[in-house]
Design a protein around this motif. Structure first.
Motif, PDB file in Angstrom:
ATOM      1  N   ILE A  54       0.646 -12.651  18.025  1.00 42.96           N
ATOM      2  CA  ILE A  54      -0.631 -13.042  17.144  1.00 42.96           C
ATOM      3  C   ILE A  54      -0.923 -12.122  16.089  1.00 42.96           C
ATOM      4  O   ILE A  54      -1.804 -12.570  15.292  1.00 42.96           O
ATOM      5  N   ASP A  55      -0.902 -10.949  16.362  1.00 45.50           N
ATOM      6  CA  ASP A  55      -1.432  -9.610  15.238  1.00 45.50           C
ATOM      7  C   ASP A  55      -0.769 -10.296  13.872  1.00 45.50           C
ATOM      8  O   ASP A  55      -1.251  -9.992  12.949  1.00 45.50           O
ATOM      9  N   ASP A  56       0.698 -10.401  14.009  1.00 46.39           N
ATOM     10  CA  ASP A  56       1.233 -10.822  12.830  1.00 46.39           C
ATOM     11  C   ASP A  56       0.901 -12.186  12.130  1.00 46.39           C
ATOM     12  O   ASP A  56       0.710 -12.267  11.080  1.00 46.39           O
ATOM     13  N   VAL A  57       0.392 -13.127  12.971  1.00 45.52           N
ATOM     14  CA  VAL A  57       0.122 -13.997  12.631  1.00 45.52           C
ATOM     15  C   VAL A  57      -1.388 -14.269  11.863  1.00 45.52           C
ATOM     16  O   VAL A  57      -1.532 -14.598  10.640  1.00 45.52           O
ATOM     17  N   ILE A  58      -2.454 -13.223  12.354  1.00 48.38           N
ATOM     18  CA  ILE A  58      -3.272 -12.968  11.950  1.00 48.38           C
ATOM     19  C   ILE A  58      -3.239 -12.224  10.316  1.00 48.38           C
ATOM     20  O   ILE A  58      -3.903 -12.604   9.401  1.00 48.38           O
ATOM     21  N   ALA A  59      -2.344 -11.437  10.387  1.00 51.33           N
ATOM     22  CA  ALA A  59      -2.036 -10.653   9.216  1.00 51.33           C
ATOM     23  C   ALA A  59      -1.602 -11.609   8.192  1.00 51.33           C
ATOM     24  O   ALA A  59      -2.014 -11.393   6.935  1.00 51.33           O
ATOM     25  N   GLU A  60      -0.677 -12.466   8.361  1.00 46.06           N
ATOM     26  CA  GLU A  60      -0.199 -13.447   7.403  1.00 46.06           C
ATOM     27  C   GLU A  60      -1.206 -14.378   6.834  1.00 46.06           C
ATOM     28  O   GLU A  60      -1.210 -14.721   5.788  1.00 46.06           O
ATOM     29  N   TRP A  61      -1.949 -14.647   7.907  1.00 52.75           N
ATOM     30  CA  TRP A  61      -3.232 -15.439   7.342  1.00 52.75           C
ATOM     31  C   TRP A  61      -4.169 -14.870   6.444  1.00 52.75           C
ATOM     32  O   TRP A  61      -4.514 -15.398   5.545  1.00 52.75           O
ATOM     33  N   ASN A  62      -4.318 -13.761   6.680  1.00 52.74           N
ATOM     34  CA  ASN A  62      -5.192 -12.668   5.873  1.00 52.74           C
ATOM     35  C   ASN A  62      -4.382 -12.585   4.295  1.00 52.74           C
ATOM     36  O   ASN A  62      -5.120 -12.410   3.302  1.00 52.74           O
ATOM     37  N   GLN A  63      -3.315 -12.389   4.513  1.00 53.90           N
ATOM     38  CA  GLN A  63      -2.383 -12.154   3.338  1.00 53.90           C
ATOM     39  C   GLN A  63      -2.644 -13.500   2.315  1.00 53.90           C
ATOM     40  O   GLN A  63      -2.658 -13.275   1.196  1.00 53.90           O
ATOM     41  N   ALA A  64      -2.268 -14.662   2.983  1.00 56.89           N
ATOM     42  CA  ALA A  64      -2.271 -15.836   2.245  1.00 56.89           C
ATOM     43  C   ALA A  64      -3.841 -15.941   1.802  1.00 56.89           C
ATOM     44  O   ALA A  64      -4.011 -16.527   0.601  1.00 56.89           O
ATOM     45  N   SER A  65      -4.858 -15.619   2.158  1.00 51.09           N
ATOM     46  CA  SER A  65      -6.083 -15.678   2.005  1.00 51.09           C
ATOM     47  C   SER A  65      -6.390 -14.879   0.566  1.00 51.09           C
ATOM     48  O   SER A  65      -6.982 -15.098  -0.424  1.00 51.09           O
ATOM     49  N   ALA A  66      -5.897 -13.615   0.849  1.00 52.71           N
ATOM     50  CA  ALA A  66      -6.277 -12.651  -0.313  1.00 52.71           C
ATOM     51  C   ALA A  66      -5.501 -13.133  -1.319  1.00 52.71           C
ATOM     52  O   ALA A  66      -5.888 -13.005  -2.796  1.00 52.71           O
ATOM     53  N   ALA A  67      -4.351 -13.524  -1.276  1.00 54.34           N
ATOM     54  CA  ALA A  67      -3.474 -14.149  -2.486  1.00 54.34           C
ATOM     55  C   ALA A  67      -4.100 -15.098  -3.214  1.00 54.34           C
ATOM     56  O   ALA A  67      -4.008 -15.362  -4.409  1.00 54.34           O
TER      57      ALA A  67
END
Length: 260
Positions: free
Chosen positions: A187-200
């Motif tokens: 789940i930590d990786d899922v949240i991190a990837e979600w944040n990366q997509a938003s920042a992009a």
């Protein structure tokens, strides 16, 4: 004769004092005028807060309005700001697909905003968990992330159409599931990837700021409300400080606009 010589000497000395280095007389009040012009009068700043329960301030046991209520006095204390006011349009449970009608209904407030602050996405993640609790997979989160990023892009287009110059701040997600869903190890990786997509997505637009708060809540259940999902008062304080620090780094974007 001595008397005339003494008068001539005094006249020459007076002339040296009254002339500037360019040889032109300098008016005594000029320096004071220049100093006044160098520091414009403070201006009023208006914030519009959009999003979910974090914008609403759910879980704030102190009743200070969550991170928004704590951010406003910090901005009010900045040089160049006289007052900071906020229109808070946050609502508990809101997902990103539900934001477009809110934007359309509040265009007047958005047009005069100096800052737009967003918290959105937590309920979108929760929707994946609830809908696929028995068959959760990394792929389902990846699909939801792509849908969210596409909707976020359209959302930014709408906001930019209404207010081309406003500074837009998106607060990222944190992981509130470490206690409630300990079996989901990724789940930590899922949240991190979600944040990366938003920042992009935000990186494609000028005058946008992504504020990452995932690290603040990592292994910090003491920053969560008793529902183990929303921040408590201390958690909101940490978010407000992080957003304030991000805005300080881009101060020329919003303070500069106020002083134009």
């Amino acid at each position: 004769m001595k008397r005339w010589g003494w008068l001539l000497c005094c006249w020459l000395l007076a002339g040296c004092v009254s002339l500037s280095t360019g040889g032109k007389p300098e008016r005594p009040h000029e320096a004071a005028v220049k100093q006044t012009e160098a520091k414009p009068l403070p201006k009023d700043i208006h914030l519009v807060a959009l999003g979910d329960s974090l914008t609403e301030g759910v879980g704030d046991g102190e009743g200070k309005g969550g991170y928004i209520g704590r951010l406003v006095p910090l901005l009010s204390a900045e040089d160049g700001v006289r007052t900071a006011t906020v229109t808070n349009l946050g609502k508990r449970g809101r997902r990103i697909a539900e934001l477009e009608p809110v934007i359309n209904a509040h265009q007047d407030e958005l047009k005069r905003a100096d800052l737009i602050l967003l918290t959105i996405g937590g309920n979108d993640v929760m929707n994946v968990v609830r809908s696929h609790f028995l068959d959760l997979s990394r792929q389902r989160f990846q699909q939801a992330t792509e849908i969210f990023a596409d909707r976020l892009d359209h959302l930014l287009i709408s906001l930019r159409t209404i207010n081309p110059d406003v500074v837009i701040v998106l607060v990222g997600l944190y992981n509130p599931f470490s206690s409630t869903l300990p079996t989901i190890s990724e789940i930590d990786d899922v949240i991190a990837e979600w944040n990366q997509a938003s920042a992009a997505v935000l990186s494609q637009y000028e005058r946008t700021i992504f504020v990452d708060i995932q690290d603040i809540f990592a292994d910090r259940d003491d920053l969560l409300y008793r529902d183990e999902f929303h921040p408590n008062a201390a958690g909101y304080e940490q978010i407000a400080i992080r957003v304030y620090e991000a805005l300080k780094e881009r101060k020329e974007w919003w303070i500069g606009r106020l002083l134009q």
